[in-house]
Design a protein around this motif. Structure first.
Motif, PDB file in Angstrom:
ATOM      1  N   UNK A 264       9.956   7.176 -24.153  1.00 45.08           N
ATOM      2  CA  UNK A 264       9.400   8.477 -23.342  1.00 45.08           C
ATOM      3  C   UNK A 264       8.087   8.641 -22.969  1.00 45.08           C
ATOM      4  N   UNK A 265       8.561   8.619 -21.466  1.00 43.00           N
ATOM      5  CA  UNK A 265       6.501   9.191 -21.155  1.00 43.00           C
ATOM      6  C   UNK A 265       5.861   8.400 -20.111  1.00 43.00           C
ATOM      7  N   UNK A 266       5.884   8.822 -18.728  1.00 40.66           N
ATOM      8  CA  UNK A 266       5.182   8.347 -17.764  1.00 40.66           C
ATOM      9  C   UNK A 266       6.968   7.519 -16.875  1.00 40.66           C
ATOM     10  N   UNK A 267       7.575   7.449 -17.203  1.00 41.90           N
ATOM     11  CA  UNK A 267       8.541   6.400 -15.928  1.00 41.90           C
ATOM     12  C   UNK A 267       8.223   7.442 -14.954  1.00 41.90           C
ATOM     13  N   UNK A 268       8.430   6.520 -13.635  1.00 38.45           N
ATOM     14  CA  UNK A 268       8.351   7.320 -12.221  1.00 38.45           C
ATOM     15  C   UNK A 268       9.003   6.803 -11.072  1.00 38.45           C
ATOM     16  N   UNK A 269       8.752   5.303 -11.362  1.00 40.18           N
ATOM     17  CA  UNK A 269       9.695   4.389 -10.238  1.00 40.18           C
ATOM     18  C   UNK A 269      10.444   3.289 -11.376  1.00 40.18           C
ATOM     19  N   UNK A 270      11.202   3.175 -10.070  1.00 41.48           N
ATOM     20  CA  UNK A 270      12.133   1.684 -10.347  1.00 41.48           C
ATOM     21  C   UNK A 270      11.318   0.683 -11.917  1.00 41.48           C
ATOM     22  N   UNK A 271      10.079   0.498 -11.065  1.00 39.66           N
ATOM     23  CA  UNK A 271       9.393  -0.294 -11.175  1.00 39.66           C
ATOM     24  C   UNK A 271       8.996  -0.280 -12.509  1.00 39.66           C
ATOM     25  N   UNK A 272       8.666   1.001 -12.823  1.00 43.37           N
ATOM     26  CA  UNK A 272       8.418   1.175 -14.471  1.00 43.37           C
ATOM     27  C   UNK A 272       9.255   0.275 -15.038  1.00 43.37           C
ATOM     28  N   UNK A 273      10.669   1.008 -15.230  1.00 46.60           N
ATOM     29  CA  UNK A 273      11.388   0.187 -15.314  1.00 46.60           C
ATOM     30  C   UNK A 273      12.067  -1.689 -15.510  1.00 46.60           C
ATOM     31  N   UNK A 274      11.070  -1.875 -14.256  1.00 48.74           N
ATOM     32  CA  UNK A 274      11.607  -3.429 -14.991  1.00 48.74           C
ATOM     33  C   UNK A 274      10.229  -3.258 -15.732  1.00 48.74           C
ATOM     34  N   UNK A 275       9.170  -2.832 -15.261  1.00 45.75           N
ATOM     35  CA  UNK A 275       7.860  -3.805 -15.951  1.00 45.75           C
ATOM     36  C   UNK A 275       7.889  -2.962 -17.918  1.00 45.75           C
TER      37      UNK A 275
END
Length: 264
Positions: A216-227
């Motif tokens: 948990x921590x810092x996810x703020x975009x759908x691109x973050x999920x892929x990364x």
């Protein structure tokens, strides 16, 4: 890689906060979102989506004037979705079984196990005897110090001398069913994930696939999920709080679930 829902409760209300701002003094925290609805509402919402393995966190100290109200909200969420959530915040061997009986699938501990800067083996063994390894999640939430990630306790306010690394994970995996790891320095800031930490966790998980890890921590975009999926080898589960639309953020829960399925 799975989505793990969260319900954070502070001062008797469901909230999303900036993790590094949490303080016991005056029960203070920088707030991103304060819900009008109670914790049971969110538990039912997650149940309707078929989501399990999430966590409820009580963010007040037991000495806080708000603790009873926070605990009441937590118990209401467990009752609304029995077996759907893990619970953490002030858990010890003496009260852990009560939370399991109230509907928690697991109890989550940090401060009870990490005391005076180190692993308190007596307490760790005591809580394993109390609830069983299969019902225990160790919270290794951490902050950066001198270029390494160190476990923090007491609502993320105190550094320990225990680093989140392969040695620590190898040592503790025999005592728990899962690890929960908040990257506290970016928690609630919606500015991106701790990439190096996720790479570390993914590399370790590739050798120990039977022990789940939730980040948990810092996810703020759908691109973050892929990364996160790429860096974690598609093995690290993820919690998203402040960025979700149900907590006032820009990411649609249903789209997040589709993105995680695609990234897995």
């Amino acid at each position: 890689m799975e989505f793990r829902p969260c319900i954070d409760i502070h001062n008797g209300k469901v909230k999303q906060i900036v993790g590094s701002s949490l303080a016991d003094k005056n029960d203070a925290a920088e707030e991103n979102f304060v819900a009008e609805k109670g914790a049971a509402y969110y538990a039912k919402l997650y149940q309707e989506k078929g989501l399990k393995g999430g966590h409820i966190i009580l963010l007040n100290a037991a000495s806080s004037a708000y603790y009873d109200a926070t605990k009441t909200q937590a118990l209401a969420a467990l009752a609304a979705y029995p077996g759907g959530f893990q619970i953490g915040g002030g858990i010890c061997a003496e009260n852990a079984e009560m939370y399991l009986e109230a509907g928690a699938s697991h109890v989550i501990v940090t401060s009870y196990v990490f005391q005076d800067g180190h692993i308190h083996w007596k307490n760790l063994e005591k809580i394993v005897r109390s609830v069983g390894k299969e019902h225990l999640v160790l919270d290794l939430s951490c902050r950066i110090r001198n270029g390494a990630y160190y476990i923090v306790t007491d609502r993320w306010q105190k550094f320990t001398d225990e680093a989140v690394n392969d040695s620590t994970l190898d040592t503790l995996m025999g005592y728990c069913d899962e690890f929960l790891i908040h990257a506290v320095d970016v928690e609630g800031k919606r500015q991106g994930i701790e990439q190096h930490l996720i790479e570390q966790l993914g590399a370790w998980s590739s050798r120990h696939e039977k022990t789940a890890i939730t980040y948990a921590g810092g996810v703020h975009s759908y691109e973050d999920i892929e990364l996160l999926g790429c860096l974690g080898g598609r093995r690290i589960h993820v919690t998203i709080g402040s960025a979700l639309d149900i907590f006032g953020g820009p990411l649609l829960l249903d789209t997040v679930l589709k993105s995680i399925q695609k990234a897995s």
